[in-house]
Design a protein around this motif. Structure first.
Motif, PDB file in Angstrom:
ATOM      1  N   ALA A  93      36.082  36.178  35.426  1.00  0.00           N
ATOM      2  CA  ALA A  93      36.240  34.831  34.834  1.00  0.00           C
ATOM      3  C   ALA A  93      36.618  34.937  33.358  1.00  0.00           C
ATOM      4  O   ALA A  93      37.470  34.179  32.871  1.00  0.00           O
ATOM      5  CB  ALA A  93      34.949  34.031  34.997  1.00  0.00           C
ATOM      6  N   ILE A  94      36.010  35.903  32.666  1.00  0.00           N
ATOM      7  CA  ILE A  94      36.353  36.128  31.254  1.00  0.00           C
ATOM      8  C   ILE A  94      37.820  36.529  31.136  1.00  0.00           C
ATOM      9  O   ILE A  94      38.516  36.147  30.194  1.00  0.00           O
ATOM     10  CB  ILE A  94      35.410  37.192  30.627  1.00  0.00           C
ATOM     11  CG1 ILE A  94      34.013  36.606  30.441  1.00  0.00           C
ATOM     12  CG2 ILE A  94      35.940  37.697  29.280  1.00  0.00           C
ATOM     13  CD1 ILE A  94      32.934  37.622  30.140  1.00  0.00           C
ATOM     14  N   GLY A 130      40.071  35.342  32.818  1.00  0.00           N
ATOM     15  CA  GLY A 130      40.890  34.152  33.083  1.00  0.00           C
ATOM     16  C   GLY A 130      41.093  33.852  34.555  1.00  0.00           C
ATOM     17  O   GLY A 130      41.898  32.983  34.912  1.00  0.00           O
ATOM     18  N   ALA A 141      40.512  32.042  37.641  1.00  0.00           N
ATOM     19  CA  ALA A 141      39.918  30.737  37.971  1.00  0.00           C
ATOM     20  C   ALA A 141      39.039  30.800  39.214  1.00  0.00           C
ATOM     21  O   ALA A 141      37.986  30.162  39.276  1.00  0.00           O
ATOM     22  CB  ALA A 141      41.026  29.715  38.154  1.00  0.00           C
ATOM     23  N   PHE A 154      35.589  31.992  38.419  1.00  0.00           N
ATOM     24  CA  PHE A 154      34.798  30.944  37.773  1.00  0.00           C
ATOM     25  C   PHE A 154      34.400  29.886  38.807  1.00  0.00           C
ATOM     26  O   PHE A 154      33.302  29.330  38.737  1.00  0.00           O
ATOM     27  CB  PHE A 154      35.582  30.293  36.635  1.00  0.00           C
ATOM     28  CG  PHE A 154      34.757  29.325  35.828  1.00  0.00           C
ATOM     29  CD1 PHE A 154      33.886  29.780  34.847  1.00  0.00           C
ATOM     30  CD2 PHE A 154      34.820  27.960  36.080  1.00  0.00           C
ATOM     31  CE1 PHE A 154      33.106  28.890  34.126  1.00  0.00           C
ATOM     32  CE2 PHE A 154      34.042  27.068  35.355  1.00  0.00           C
ATOM     33  CZ  PHE A 154      33.180  27.533  34.369  1.00  0.00           C
ATOM     34  N   TRP A 180      33.761  27.248  30.632  1.00  0.00           N
ATOM     35  CA  TRP A 180      35.082  27.797  31.002  1.00  0.00           C
ATOM     36  C   TRP A 180      35.947  28.073  29.770  1.00  0.00           C
ATOM     37  O   TRP A 180      36.535  29.142  29.646  1.00  0.00           O
ATOM     38  CB  TRP A 180      35.788  26.830  31.950  1.00  0.00           C
ATOM     39  CG  TRP A 180      37.221  27.165  32.242  1.00  0.00           C
ATOM     40  CD1 TRP A 180      38.306  26.402  31.951  1.00  0.00           C
ATOM     41  CD2 TRP A 180      37.739  28.333  32.898  1.00  0.00           C
ATOM     42  NE1 TRP A 180      39.466  27.017  32.367  1.00  0.00           N
ATOM     43  CE2 TRP A 180      39.143  28.208  32.961  1.00  0.00           C
ATOM     44  CE3 TRP A 180      37.156  29.486  33.434  1.00  0.00           C
ATOM     45  CZ2 TRP A 180      39.969  29.181  33.526  1.00  0.00           C
ATOM     46  CZ3 TRP A 180      37.982  30.454  34.003  1.00  0.00           C
ATOM     47  CH2 TRP A 180      39.364  30.291  34.037  1.00  0.00           C
ATOM     48  N   ILE A 237      34.208  30.947  27.639  1.00  0.00           N
ATOM     49  CA  ILE A 237      33.530  32.001  28.416  1.00  0.00           C
ATOM     50  C   ILE A 237      33.596  33.358  27.725  1.00  0.00           C
ATOM     51  O   ILE A 237      32.753  34.216  27.941  1.00  0.00           O
ATOM     52  CB  ILE A 237      34.090  32.068  29.858  1.00  0.00           C
ATOM     53  CG1 ILE A 237      33.117  32.840  30.751  1.00  0.00           C
ATOM     54  CG2 ILE A 237      35.504  32.641  29.892  1.00  0.00           C
ATOM     55  CD1 ILE A 237      33.320  32.654  32.219  1.00  0.00           C
ATOM     56  N   ARG A 238      34.565  33.546  26.862  1.00  0.00           N
ATOM     57  CA  ARG A 238      34.674  34.836  26.159  1.00  0.00           C
ATOM     58  C   ARG A 238      33.560  35.032  25.135  1.00  0.00           C
ATOM     59  O   ARG A 238      33.355  36.130  24.653  1.00  0.00           O
ATOM     60  CB  ARG A 238      36.040  34.954  25.490  1.00  0.00           C
ATOM     61  CG  ARG A 238      37.098  35.300  26.518  1.00  0.00           C
ATOM     62  CD  ARG A 238      38.485  35.114  26.010  1.00  0.00           C
ATOM     63  NE  ARG A 238      39.440  35.532  27.022  1.00  0.00           N
ATOM     64  CZ  ARG A 238      40.668  35.101  27.106  1.00  0.00           C
ATOM     65  NH1 ARG A 238      41.116  34.231  26.243  1.00  0.00           N
ATOM     66  NH2 ARG A 238      41.466  35.544  28.051  1.00  0.00           N
TER      67      ARG A 238
END
Lengths: 152, 177
Positions: B12-13, B15, B17, B20, B57, B60-61
């Motif tokens: 998810a980090i 990117g 989707a 996530f 979202w 998230i980083r």
């Protein structure tokens, strides 16, 4: 009583969000772009640089306000003066050493001259030297001028 | 904690989707309930839950795993979101007005007795201090570990255990009265 209560608390799990709303919400969320990592890192670097600059400026301003001299090792006046004095002393010592060597050489030369015959008055040597000198083709105008003035 | 959660959060980090989405499916009902118990209105709870996951979202980083699950981070965001909500909206309605909404939202319950029982507990929990409410929801409703709760509430595990004890004691006393 406590077990009964805990069982009832578990019943609260039955409260759930509407499924259609949940799906719609997720679609909206995923349509958004994530914050860029590079931007975050750049902001962090920029922030650090700004902080360092700000601290430096504050230190300089505080030093000026309080009239506290900036003590940098390379720019300390008393230290520089001491170094300069040290150099002079060394130079003087070197001069003393060289002049003592020269005086020794002179003494040696004088002793040798006294002990041997004065070579520069030897007639043979003088004759040879005078043969090598060309009086007719000299080209020193300064000497000519000087002689002329003397004659006048 | 969700199986393979570390892997999912990493994806998810990066990117992804769908990763996530899986985290969302697991945690969204929990976060929704947590918020719902605190605000008492379905629409508000939905809006706030949406904002929590939107923040999760887009940022998230910023989440760095320090041995606690992704859920603890979400609970932290949710707590802050609720605090901001009450800061901007000070004309909160009385607790009694919330009760009907709760009854309407418990769609899976089969009998009225259960609904009333839940409603009574729900109303009683609302009378507790906010941190007791949070501990009861996280520990006894959502089955979070003490470590997870401590991380979400930014307290020590010892402090959380003490809170659990006091919260359940307080709830029992209120239900008996």
């Amino acid at each position: 009583m406590q077990d009964e209560l805990l069982k009832k608390l578990k019943l609260l799990k039955s409260i759930e969000p509407d499924r259609d709303w949940s799906r719609a919400s997720l679609n909206v969320i995923l349509s958004q772009k994530q914050a860029r990592r590079h931007a975050t890192e750049w902001h962090s670097l920029f922030f650090r640089l700004s902080m360092i600059t700000a601290v430096f400026v504050l230190v300089v301003l505080a030093a000026q306000k309080t009239n506290v001299p900036m003590k940098l090792a390379g720019l300390d006046a008393s230290q520089l003066k001491a170094e300069a004095e040290g150099l002079q002393i060394k130079l003087e010592l070197a001069e003393v050493t060289s002049s003592s060597v020269e005086s020794k050489n002179i003494n040696t030369a004088l002793t040798q001259t006294a002990e041997s015959e004065p070579g520069h008055l030897n007639t043979l040597v003088l004759t040879k030297e005078s043969e090598g000198i060309q009086f007719e083709n000299y080209e020193n105008s300064d000497i000519d001028e000087a002689l002329r003035q003397l004659a006048d | 904690m969700l199986d393979g959660e570390n892997n999912l959060t990493k994806r998810a980090i990066g990117g992804e989707a769908s990763a996530f989405g899986l985290l969302y499916n697991h945690y969204q009902p929990k976060i929704y309930r947590f918020i719902y118990f605190k605000v008492g209105h379905r629409e508000e709870a939905e809006d706030l839950t949406h904002q929590v996951f939107m923040k999760a979202w887009t940022n998230i980083r910023e989440y760095k795993s320090r041995g606690f699950p992704f859920g603890s981070w979400l609970y932290r965001i949710a707590r802050n979101q609720v605090i901001d909500h009450y800061r901007t909206k000070k004309d909160e309605g009385p607790i009694e007005t919330v009760q009907n909404v709760v009854l309407a939202s418990t769609s899976d319950l089969r009998d009225l007795d259960s609904k009333l029982s839940i409603e009574k507990i729900r109303a009683t929990i609302l009378k507790l201090k906010p941190e007791y409410q949070e501990v009861i929801i996280m520990k006894f409703v959502e089955d979070l570990t003490t470590k997870e709760i401590a991380s979400a509430l930014e307290k020590s595990e010892g402090a959380v255990k003490l809170l659990q004890h006091r919260a359940i004691k307080g709830l029992k006393e209120m239900l008996n009265n």
